[in-house]
Design an enzyme around this catalytic site. Structure first.
Site, PDB file in Angstrom:
ATOM      1  N   ALA A   1       0.840  -1.206   0.000  1.00 28.31           N
ATOM      2  CA  ALA A   1       0.000   0.000   0.000  1.00 28.31           C
ATOM      3  C   ALA A   1       0.875   1.255   0.000  1.00 28.31           C
ATOM      4  CB  ALA A   1      -0.928  -0.008   1.220  1.00 28.31           C
TER       5      ALA A   1
ATOM      6  N   SER B   1       4.190   7.837 -14.122  1.00 31.00           N
ATOM      7  CA  SER B   1       3.941   6.843 -15.164  1.00 31.00           C
ATOM      8  C   SER B   1       2.491   6.885 -15.613  1.00 31.00           C
ATOM      9  CB  SER B   1       4.260   5.443 -14.636  1.00 31.00           C
ATOM     10  OG  SER B   1       3.311   5.087 -13.652  1.00 31.00           O
ATOM     11  N   VAL B   2       2.204   6.026 -16.581  1.00 27.20           N
ATOM     12  CA  VAL B   2       0.830   5.883 -17.082  1.00 27.20           C
ATOM     13  C   VAL B   2      -0.052   5.177 -16.046  1.00 27.20           C
ATOM     14  CG1 VAL B   2       1.581   3.822 -18.338  1.00 27.20           C
ATOM     15  CG2 VAL B   2      -0.488   4.970 -19.061  1.00 27.20           C
TER      16      VAL B   2
ATOM     17  N   PHE C   1       0.354   2.491 -12.227  1.00 33.31           N
ATOM     18  CA  PHE C   1       0.970   1.223 -11.826  1.00 33.31           C
ATOM     19  C   PHE C   1       0.089   0.057 -12.250  1.00 33.31           C
ATOM     20  CE2 PHE C   1      -1.206   2.560  -7.783  1.00 33.31           C
ATOM     21  CZ  PHE C   1      -2.093   1.495  -7.645  1.00 33.31           C
TER      22      PHE C   1
ATOM     23  N   CYS D   1      -0.343  -7.268  -7.924  1.00 36.71           N
ATOM     24  CA  CYS D   1      -0.531  -7.152  -6.472  1.00 36.71           C
ATOM     25  C   CYS D   1      -0.962  -5.795  -5.932  1.00 36.71           C
ATOM     26  CB  CYS D   1       0.731  -7.620  -5.763  1.00 36.71           C
ATOM     27  SG  CYS D   1       0.965  -9.388  -6.009  1.00 36.71           S
TER      28      CYS D   1
HETATM   29  P1  NAD Z   1       0.752 -17.246  -9.793  1.00 37.96           P
HETATM   30  O1  NAD Z   1      -0.643 -17.183 -10.263  1.00 37.96           O
HETATM   31  O2  NAD Z   1       1.877 -16.917 -10.732  1.00 37.96           O
HETATM   32  O3  NAD Z   1       1.074 -18.697  -9.205  1.00 37.96           O
HETATM   33  C1  NAD Z   1       0.230 -19.378  -8.355  1.00 37.96           C
HETATM   34  C2  NAD Z   1       0.251 -20.850  -8.742  1.00 37.96           C
HETATM   35  O4  NAD Z   1      -0.469 -21.605  -7.756  1.00 37.96           O
HETATM   36  C3  NAD Z   1      -0.427 -21.162 -10.078  1.00 37.96           C
HETATM   37  O5  NAD Z   1       0.513 -21.765 -10.958  1.00 37.96           O
HETATM   38  C4  NAD Z   1      -1.572 -22.119  -9.707  1.00 37.96           C
HETATM   39  O6  NAD Z   1      -1.795 -23.129 -10.678  1.00 37.96           O
HETATM   40  C5  NAD Z   1      -1.074 -22.701  -8.419  1.00 37.96           C
HETATM   41  N1  NAD Z   1      -2.133 -23.266  -7.569  1.00 37.96           N
HETATM   42  C6  NAD Z   1      -3.298 -22.689  -7.195  1.00 37.96           C
HETATM   43  N2  NAD Z   1      -3.988 -23.509  -6.388  1.00 37.96           N
HETATM   44  C7  NAD Z   1      -3.254 -24.645  -6.251  1.00 37.96           C
HETATM   45  C8  NAD Z   1      -3.440 -25.845  -5.533  1.00 37.96           C
HETATM   46  N3  NAD Z   1      -4.517 -26.048  -4.787  1.00 37.96           N
HETATM   47  N4  NAD Z   1      -2.483 -26.799  -5.634  1.00 37.96           N
HETATM   48  C9  NAD Z   1      -1.378 -26.589  -6.382  1.00 37.96           C
HETATM   49  N5  NAD Z   1      -1.151 -25.465  -7.072  1.00 37.96           N
HETATM   50  C10 NAD Z   1      -2.068 -24.487  -7.016  1.00 37.96           C
HETATM   51  O7  NAD Z   1       0.832 -16.283  -8.518  1.00 37.96           O
HETATM   52  P2  NAD Z   1       2.105 -15.500  -7.949  1.00 37.96           P
HETATM   53  O8  NAD Z   1       2.319 -14.243  -8.714  1.00 37.96           O
HETATM   54  O9  NAD Z   1       3.228 -16.444  -7.773  1.00 37.96           O
HETATM   55  O10 NAD Z   1       1.557 -15.045  -6.523  1.00 37.96           O
HETATM   56  C11 NAD Z   1       1.363 -15.983  -5.490  1.00 37.96           C
HETATM   57  C12 NAD Z   1       1.149 -15.221  -4.202  1.00 37.96           C
HETATM   58  O11 NAD Z   1       2.310 -14.441  -3.894  1.00 37.96           O
HETATM   59  C13 NAD Z   1      -0.016 -14.233  -4.233  1.00 37.96           C
HETATM   60  O12 NAD Z   1      -0.634 -14.221  -2.970  1.00 37.96           O
HETATM   61  C14 NAD Z   1       0.663 -12.910  -4.486  1.00 37.96           C
HETATM   62  O13 NAD Z   1      -0.071 -11.840  -3.931  1.00 37.96           O
HETATM   63  C15 NAD Z   1       1.960 -13.065  -3.732  1.00 37.96           C
HETATM   64  N6  NAD Z   1       3.092 -12.256  -4.235  1.00 37.96           N
HETATM   65  C16 NAD Z   1       3.308 -12.118  -5.569  1.00 37.96           C
HETATM   66  C17 NAD Z   1       4.400 -11.391  -6.019  1.00 37.96           C
HETATM   67  C18 NAD Z   1       4.681 -11.227  -7.482  1.00 37.96           C
HETATM   68  O14 NAD Z   1       5.607 -10.499  -7.815  1.00 37.96           O
HETATM   69  N7  NAD Z   1       3.963 -11.862  -8.381  1.00 37.96           N
HETATM   70  C19 NAD Z   1       5.295 -10.839  -5.102  1.00 37.96           C
HETATM   71  C20 NAD Z   1       5.047 -11.014  -3.739  1.00 37.96           C
HETATM   72  C21 NAD Z   1       3.941 -11.729  -3.314  1.00 37.96           C
HETATM   73  C1  UGA Z   2       5.575  -4.930  -6.075  1.00 41.47           C
HETATM   74  C2  UGA Z   2       6.486  -4.576  -4.894  1.00 41.47           C
HETATM   75  O1  UGA Z   2       7.509  -3.658  -5.346  1.00 41.47           O
HETATM   76  C3  UGA Z   2       7.132  -5.812  -4.294  1.00 41.47           C
HETATM   77  O2  UGA Z   2       7.890  -5.458  -3.132  1.00 41.47           O
HETATM   78  C4  UGA Z   2       6.037  -6.805  -3.908  1.00 41.47           C
HETATM   79  O3  UGA Z   2       6.606  -8.004  -3.411  1.00 41.47           O
HETATM   80  C5  UGA Z   2       5.190  -7.120  -5.129  1.00 41.47           C
HETATM   81  O4  UGA Z   2       4.621  -5.896  -5.648  1.00 41.47           O
HETATM   82  C6  UGA Z   2       4.033  -8.016  -4.834  1.00 41.47           C
HETATM   83  O5  UGA Z   2       3.596  -8.131  -3.708  1.00 41.47           O
HETATM   84  O6  UGA Z   2       3.560  -8.561  -5.825  1.00 41.47           O
HETATM   85  P1  UGA Z   2       5.954  -5.527  -8.629  1.00 41.47           P
HETATM   86  O7  UGA Z   2       4.497  -5.279  -8.745  1.00 41.47           O
HETATM   87  O8  UGA Z   2       6.509  -6.781  -9.181  1.00 41.47           O
HETATM   88  O9  UGA Z   2       6.410  -5.486  -7.088  1.00 41.47           O
HETATM   89  O10 UGA Z   2       6.749  -4.338  -9.334  1.00 41.47           O
HETATM   90  P2  UGA Z   2       7.050  -2.818  -8.912  1.00 41.47           P
HETATM   91  O11 UGA Z   2       8.436  -2.516  -9.264  1.00 41.47           O
HETATM   92  O12 UGA Z   2       6.637  -2.536  -7.535  1.00 41.47           O
HETATM   93  O13 UGA Z   2       6.120  -2.001  -9.910  1.00 41.47           O
HETATM   94  C7  UGA Z   2       4.714  -2.000  -9.779  1.00 41.47           C
HETATM   95  C8  UGA Z   2       4.116  -1.019 -10.761  1.00 41.47           C
HETATM   96  O14 UGA Z   2       4.381   0.322 -10.351  1.00 41.47           O
HETATM   97  C9  UGA Z   2       4.668  -1.145 -12.174  1.00 41.47           C
HETATM   98  O15 UGA Z   2       3.631  -0.995 -13.117  1.00 41.47           O
HETATM   99  C10 UGA Z   2       5.653  -0.010 -12.268  1.00 41.47           C
HETATM  100  O16 UGA Z   2       5.856   0.422 -13.582  1.00 41.47           O
HETATM  101  C11 UGA Z   2       4.957   1.047 -11.425  1.00 41.47           C
HETATM  102  N1  UGA Z   2       5.876   2.055 -10.883  1.00 41.47           N
HETATM  103  C12 UGA Z   2       6.813   1.702  -9.973  1.00 41.47           C
HETATM  104  C13 UGA Z   2       5.771   3.376 -11.288  1.00 41.47           C
HETATM  105  O17 UGA Z   2       4.906   3.712 -12.118  1.00 41.47           O
HETATM  106  N2  UGA Z   2       6.629   4.295 -10.765  1.00 41.47           N
HETATM  107  C14 UGA Z   2       7.576   3.978  -9.862  1.00 41.47           C
HETATM  108  O18 UGA Z   2       8.332   4.885  -9.415  1.00 41.47           O
HETATM  109  C15 UGA Z   2       7.673   2.642  -9.462  1.00 41.47           C
END
Ligand code: NAD
Ligand code: UGA
Length: 463
Positions: free
Chosen positions: A226, A270-271, A273, A277
């Site tokens: 947030a 930027s345009v 975020f 997440c």
């Molecule tokens: P994702 O959708 O890429 O991957 C999740 C995977 O879980 C999928 O491949 C899905 O098939 C699998 N899955 C779902 N239910 C299942 C089950 N019952 N058994 C086995 N596999 C199952 O998601 P993600 O981006 O890796 O995010 C996962 C979590 O991490 C989310 O809560 C997200 O908020 C958090 N998170 C994501 C990021 C990020 O950068 N993407 C960063 C920090 C935290």
């Molecule tokens: C973000 C957080 O940075 C991670 O710490 C967190 O783990 C993750 O979410 C998550 O929980 O999924 P992510 O979404 O992968 O990571 O990428 P960011 O670099 O945070 O960018 C998010 C968006 O904000 C992008 O669209 C980026 O272009 C935009 N952004 C970022 C801006 O427009 N301006 C900035 O100065 C920074």
């Protein structure tokens, strides 16, 4: 307790890279990443490392080192759970699309399914680690499912949220600002926390490993996202004011960022975020606040999303208005579709919403993105359900090469900040476009004065 066998449920953007690094740094621990998505697992097991399901700089090397040594990818979820001392849950937690909390609350059905599966399969004591981002107090729900199996198996639940950002996942995992581990404040809870601390301590300095109670850890993850998103919305709000006052948003960001209390990072206008997440987690925070009757808290955070939607909408409107209020039949080239550079992830990318608004005005959009496939772009648009799939396919096309995308275009819009866009032959691009040739830089990455010298009409966010 020394962990010897880890299972991670969910082989996505978090589960895959996180477990690859844990396995690389802990060669004595067997790590099995499981998923119900068989094609994703097959891609993780692919001999050709270019075929890994996720593009992250440096990930191929880590996977190459650990895979089939102590890192395994499998669809046999039950077997991996049964064999593990520690089970990470890293499944998706999207915004609910139905029922109570629709459009706001996190959908925890995949988390609950995992908990029930662990409860059914486990025959020995296990530590369960919440890796997914979850609403505060989810550990309570997981605990009540696991503790009511009647089979005598004992579970400890930890919260270990992930802070990696896409595009820099490997670098973030190798040198995290901090690792956060929350657990029960009991003797068994402390032992479980220590078991996980030991795994990270093989490469993360002890002072960067923070331990807290469960609820602080769960809530810190939502709070971190947030705050980060709020910074982007704050600078984006100011970008609009800059445009009407003659201030330059980059100069303002630089000036305020020098204040050590504010800091220079995350102040790039930027345009809007995107990413899987920020929006989901803020909506979740808003929902939680509302559910406790904290309306002022909820309204405060909701404004971050409202501002972000406004920014995407404003960018599209600027294109329409500048092109003489009519873009019907005009070719508009999009450079970039991913939500940020160095990733093939497009979830909630601003490009999707800008494209949708321009398509409503009957523009013809041609996209080039170095990493995103045509299928992905089409499915992103189709998911919005604004028009038929046939119309989306007809009016938004994808080309594998940037010069072709820009040829005969009336305007170019930069939607992602890919580095390569800066190195293009912009004179060549200009020569092949309709005149006047417009560039709308939604990321502020191009050299505005160079483009103007060539002859482009240039709009940059915040200038
Ligand atoms: P994702 O959708 O890429 O991957 C999740 C995977 O879980 C999928 O491949 C899905 O098939 C699998 N899955 C779902 N239910 C299942 C089950 N019952 N058994 C086995 N596999 C199952 O998601 P993600 O981006 O890796 O995010 C996962 C979590 O991490 C989310 O809560 C997200 O908020 C958090 N998170 C994501 C990021 C990020 O950068 N993407 C960063 C920090 C935290
Ligand atoms: C973000 C957080 O940075 C991670 O710490 C967190 O783990 C993750 O979410 C998550 O929980 O999924 P992510 O979404 O992968 O990571 O990428 P960011 O670099 O945070 O960018 C998010 C968006 O904000 C992008 O669209 C980026 O272009 C935009 N952004 C970022 C801006 O427009 N301006 C900035 O100065 C920074």
């Amino acid at each position: 307790m020394k962990v010897k066998n880890i299972c991670c449920i969910g082989a996505g953007y978090v589960g895959g890279p996180t477990m690859a690094v844990i396995a690389q740094k802990n060669p004595d621990i067997k790590v099995t990443v499981v998923d119900i998505n068989a094609s994703r697992i097959a891609a993780w097991n692919h001999d050709d490392l270019e075929q890994l399901p996720i593009y992250e700089p440096g990930l191929d090397k880590v996977v190459a080192e650990a895979r089939n040594r102590n890192l395994f990818f499998s669809t046999d979820v039950d077997a991996a759970i049964e064999a593990a001392d520690m089970v990470f849950i890293s499944v998706n937690t999207p915004t609910k699309t139905y029922g109570k909390g629709k459009g706001m609350a996190a959908d925890l059905k995949y988390i609950e399914l995992c908990a029930r599966q662990i409860a059914r399969v486990a025959k020995s004591d296990k530590i369960i680690v919440e890796k997914s981002t979850l609403p505060v107090r989810t550990a309570q729900a997981i605990k009540s499912i696991l503790h009511n199996t009647g089979n005598g198996v004992k579970f400890q639940i930890l919260s270990n949220p992930e802070f990696l950002a896409e595009g820099t996942a490997v670098a973030d995992l190798m040198a995290p600002d901090r690792v956060l581990i929350g657990g029960e404040q009991t003797e068994d809870g402390f032992k479980a926390i220590q078991a996980l601390v030991n795994i990270y301590a093989t490469w993360v300095p002890q002072e960067n490993i923070l331990t807290t109670n469960l609820w602080s850890s769960e809530l810190s993850k939502l709070t971190a996202n947030a705050f980060l998103a709020q910074r982007v919305s704050s600078i984006n709000a100011l970008s609009e004011l800059c445009e009407v006052t003659g201030a330059d948003v980059n100069e303002v960001a630089n000036a305020i960022g020098k204040d050590s209390r504010i800091g220079p990072k995350f102040l790039k206008a930027s345009v809007g975020f995107g990413g899987s997440c920020f929006q989901k987690d803020i909506l979740n925070l808003v929902y939680i606040a509302k559910s406790y009757g904290l309306d002022a808290v909820a309204d405060y955070w909701e404004q971050v999303i409202i501002m972000n939607d406004h920014q995407k909408h404003r960018f599209a409107s600027k294109i329409i208005q500048t092109l003489y209020n009519t873009i019907s039949g005009k070719k508009i080239a999009f450079l970039g579709w991913a939500f940020k550079k160095d990733t093939n992830d497009t979830r909630e990318s601003a490009a999707i919403y800008v494209a949708d608004q321009l398509l409503e005005e009957q523009a013809s959009i041609v996209v080039f993105d170095p990493k995103v496939t045509k299928q992905k772009m089409q499915s992103d648009l189709n998911y919005l359900n604004t028009r038929s799939e046939e119309d989306n396919a007809q009016y938004l096309t994808t080309v594998p090469e940037p010069y072709e995308a820009c040829k005969d275009a009336h305007a170019i819009a930069i939607l992602t900040e890919w580095d390569e866009f800066k190195t293009y032959d912009w004179q060549r691009i200009y020569d092949q476009m309709q005149k006047p040739a417009f560039v709308f830089d939604g990321r502020g990455i191009l050299d505005q004065s160079q483009l103007k010298t060539i002859g482009f009409q240039v709009y940059v966010i915040g200038k």
